[in-house]
Design a protein around this motif. Structure first.
Motif, PDB file in Angstrom:
ATOM      1  N   LYS A 130       0.829  -1.199   0.000  1.00 45.73           N
ATOM      2  CA  LYS A 130       0.000   0.000   0.000  1.00 45.73           C
ATOM      3  C   LYS A 130       0.868   1.256   0.000  1.00 45.73           C
ATOM      4  CE  LYS A 130      -4.196   1.729   2.014  1.00 45.73           C
ATOM      5  NZ  LYS A 130      -5.280   1.523   2.950  1.00 45.73           N
ATOM      6  N   ALA A 131       2.055   1.187   0.552  1.00 48.16           N
ATOM      7  CA  ALA A 131       2.944   2.348   0.619  1.00 48.16           C
ATOM      8  C   ALA A 131       3.391   2.789  -0.766  1.00 48.16           C
ATOM      9  CB  ALA A 131       4.159   2.031   1.487  1.00 48.16           C
ATOM     10  N   LYS A 132       3.276   1.926  -1.750  1.00 48.48           N
ATOM     11  CA  LYS A 132       3.702   2.287  -3.105  1.00 48.48           C
ATOM     12  C   LYS A 132       2.885   3.464  -3.651  1.00 48.48           C
ATOM     13  CE  LYS A 132       5.686  -2.136  -4.348  1.00 48.48           C
ATOM     14  NZ  LYS A 132       7.062  -1.835  -4.125  1.00 48.48           N
ATOM     15  N   GLU A 133       1.785   3.779  -2.988  1.00 48.44           N
ATOM     16  CA  GLU A 133       0.987   4.918  -3.407  1.00 48.44           C
ATOM     17  C   GLU A 133       1.692   6.241  -3.132  1.00 48.44           C
ATOM     18  OE1 GLU A 133      -2.738   4.522  -1.380  1.00 48.44           O
ATOM     19  OE2 GLU A 133      -3.107   2.543  -2.236  1.00 48.44           O
ATOM     20  N   TYR A 134       2.712   6.221  -2.274  1.00 41.83           N
ATOM     21  CA  TYR A 134       3.429   7.444  -1.925  1.00 41.83           C
ATOM     22  C   TYR A 134       4.521   7.726  -2.953  1.00 41.83           C
ATOM     23  CZ  TYR A 134       1.194   7.235   2.639  1.00 41.83           C
ATOM     24  OH  TYR A 134       0.283   7.218   3.644  1.00 41.83           O
ATOM     25  N   SER A 135       4.380   8.808  -3.663  1.00 38.03           N
ATOM     26  CA  SER A 135       5.407   9.213  -4.623  1.00 38.03           C
ATOM     27  C   SER A 135       6.455  10.044  -3.894  1.00 38.03           C
ATOM     28  CB  SER A 135       4.777  10.052  -5.738  1.00 38.03           C
ATOM     29  OG  SER A 135       4.332  11.294  -5.210  1.00 38.03           O
ATOM     30  N   ASP A 136       7.555  10.314  -4.564  1.00 43.24           N
ATOM     31  CA  ASP A 136       8.589  11.180  -3.985  1.00 43.24           C
ATOM     32  C   ASP A 136       8.003  12.539  -3.632  1.00 43.24           C
ATOM     33  OD1 ASP A 136      10.273   9.078  -4.478  1.00 43.24           O
ATOM     34  OD2 ASP A 136      11.320  10.038  -6.139  1.00 43.24           O
ATOM     35  N   LYS A 137       7.132  13.045  -4.486  1.00 41.07           N
ATOM     36  CA  LYS A 137       6.516  14.348  -4.249  1.00 41.07           C
ATOM     37  C   LYS A 137       5.633  14.320  -3.000  1.00 41.07           C
ATOM     38  CE  LYS A 137       3.802  17.958  -6.456  1.00 41.07           C
ATOM     39  NZ  LYS A 137       3.122  18.398  -7.668  1.00 41.07           N
ATOM     40  N   ASN A 138       4.855  13.237  -2.818  1.00 41.84           N
ATOM     41  CA  ASN A 138       4.017  13.116  -1.619  1.00 41.84           C
ATOM     42  C   ASN A 138       4.863  13.077  -0.351  1.00 41.84           C
ATOM     43  OD1 ASN A 138       2.031  10.920  -3.533  1.00 41.84           O
ATOM     44  ND2 ASN A 138       1.322  12.911  -2.827  1.00 41.84           N
ATOM     45  N   ILE A 139       5.937  12.326  -0.380  1.00 43.46           N
ATOM     46  CA  ILE A 139       6.812  12.206   0.787  1.00 43.46           C
ATOM     47  C   ILE A 139       7.463  13.549   1.100  1.00 43.46           C
ATOM     48  CG2 ILE A 139       8.908  11.115   1.683  1.00 43.46           C
ATOM     49  CD1 ILE A 139       8.061   8.626  -0.013  1.00 43.46           C
ATOM     50  N   ALA A 140       7.947  14.237   0.079  1.00 34.22           N
ATOM     51  CA  ALA A 140       8.573  15.547   0.286  1.00 34.22           C
ATOM     52  C   ALA A 140       7.580  16.536   0.879  1.00 34.22           C
ATOM     53  CB  ALA A 140       9.137  16.071  -1.027  1.00 34.22           C
ATOM     54  N   THR A 141       6.340  16.489   0.414  1.00 33.81           N
ATOM     55  CA  THR A 141       5.308  17.382   0.947  1.00 33.81           C
ATOM     56  C   THR A 141       5.049  17.092   2.417  1.00 33.81           C
ATOM     57  OG1 THR A 141       4.273  17.595  -1.217  1.00 33.81           O
ATOM     58  CG2 THR A 141       2.899  18.117   0.689  1.00 33.81           C
ATOM     59  N   MET A 142       4.971  15.826   2.785  1.00 36.93           N
ATOM     60  CA  MET A 142       4.743  15.458   4.183  1.00 36.93           C
ATOM     61  C   MET A 142       5.900  15.930   5.076  1.00 36.93           C
ATOM     62  SD  MET A 142       2.876  11.752   4.056  1.00 36.93           S
ATOM     63  CE  MET A 142       3.681  11.038   2.623  1.00 36.93           C
ATOM     64  N   ILE A 143       7.116  15.832   4.562  1.00 33.69           N
ATOM     65  CA  ILE A 143       8.274  16.294   5.338  1.00 33.69           C
ATOM     66  C   ILE A 143       8.188  17.800   5.536  1.00 33.69           C
ATOM     67  CG2 ILE A 143      10.781  16.628   5.302  1.00 33.69           C
ATOM     68  CD1 ILE A 143      10.920  13.886   3.836  1.00 33.69           C
ATOM     69  N   ARG A 144       7.868  18.531   4.479  1.00 31.63           N
ATOM     70  CA  ARG A 144       7.777  19.994   4.586  1.00 31.63           C
ATOM     71  C   ARG A 144       6.700  20.423   5.572  1.00 31.63           C
ATOM     72  NH1 ARG A 144       8.225  19.598  -1.164  1.00 31.63           N
ATOM     73  NH2 ARG A 144      10.352  20.067  -1.766  1.00 31.63           N
ATOM     74  N   ILE A 145       5.584  19.738   5.555  1.00 34.03           N
ATOM     75  CA  ILE A 145       4.483  20.071   6.458  1.00 34.03           C
ATOM     76  C   ILE A 145       4.862  19.766   7.911  1.00 34.03           C
ATOM     77  CG2 ILE A 145       2.142  19.394   7.157  1.00 34.03           C
ATOM     78  CD1 ILE A 145       1.537  19.012   4.149  1.00 34.03           C
ATOM     79  N   GLY A 146       5.576  18.675   8.117  1.00 35.84           N
ATOM     80  CA  GLY A 146       5.886  18.226   9.469  1.00 35.84           C
ATOM     81  C   GLY A 146       7.168  18.783  10.062  1.00 35.84           C
ATOM     82  N   TYR A 147       7.917  19.557   9.307  1.00 37.20           N
ATOM     83  CA  TYR A 147       9.231  20.027   9.752  1.00 37.20           C
ATOM     84  C   TYR A 147       9.178  21.536   9.911  1.00 37.20           C
ATOM     85  CZ  TYR A 147      14.356  19.974   9.951  1.00 37.20           C
ATOM     86  OH  TYR A 147      15.658  20.093  10.341  1.00 37.20           O
ATOM     87  N   ALA A 148       9.269  22.013  11.139  1.00 38.70           N
ATOM     88  CA  ALA A 148       9.137  23.442  11.427  1.00 38.70           C
ATOM     89  C   ALA A 148      10.362  24.230  10.967  1.00 38.70           C
ATOM     90  CB  ALA A 148       8.939  23.644  12.919  1.00 38.70           C
ATOM     91  N   LYS A 149      10.122  25.477  10.583  1.00 42.09           N
ATOM     92  CA  LYS A 149      11.224  26.349  10.165  1.00 42.09           C
ATOM     93  C   LYS A 149      12.238  26.519  11.296  1.00 42.09           C
ATOM     94  CE  LYS A 149      12.465  30.779   8.273  1.00 42.09           C
ATOM     95  NZ  LYS A 149      12.355  32.166   8.606  1.00 42.09           N
TER      96      LYS A 149
END
Length: 72
Positions: free
Chosen positions: A28-47
Motif C-alpha cells: 500500500k505504501a507504493k501509493e506514496y510518490s517522492d513528491k508526496n513524501i517531500a510534501t509530508m516532510i515539509r508540512i511536518g518540519y518546522a522552520k
C-alpha cells in the motif's frame, strides 16, 4: 545509525530513503510518490528546526545580505 540528524543536508536522498523503506514494508505504501513524501516532510518540519541545521547556516551564509531569501 546517524547520531546527529542536523547533519542530514540532502533532502532528495532523505526522500528516496523513506520511499525505499516504505515500499519494502508494504504494498500500500507504493501509493506514496517522492513528491508526496517531500510534501509530508515539509508540512511536518518546522522552520525553527530547519534554522538549527548546517544546511540552513550554509544557505544563510551564501545569501549574506544579497536579498531576503527567507521572505515568505
Amino acid at each position: 545509525m546517524m547520531k546527529n540528524f542536523f547533519l542530514f543536508t540532502n533532502g532528495h536522498d532523505l526522500v528516496y530513503a523513506i520511499r525505499n523503506i516504505l515500499h519494502s514494508k508494504a504494498k500500500k505504501a507504493k501509493e506514496y510518490s517522492d513528491k508526496n513524501i517531500a510534501t509530508m516532510i515539509r508540512i511536518g518540519y518546522a522552520k525553527e528546526d530547519f534554522e538549527k541545521t548546517n544546511l540552513y547556516k550554509s544557505i544563510n551564509d551564501w545569501n549574506n545580505n544579497r536579498f531576503n531569501l527567507w521572505a515568505v
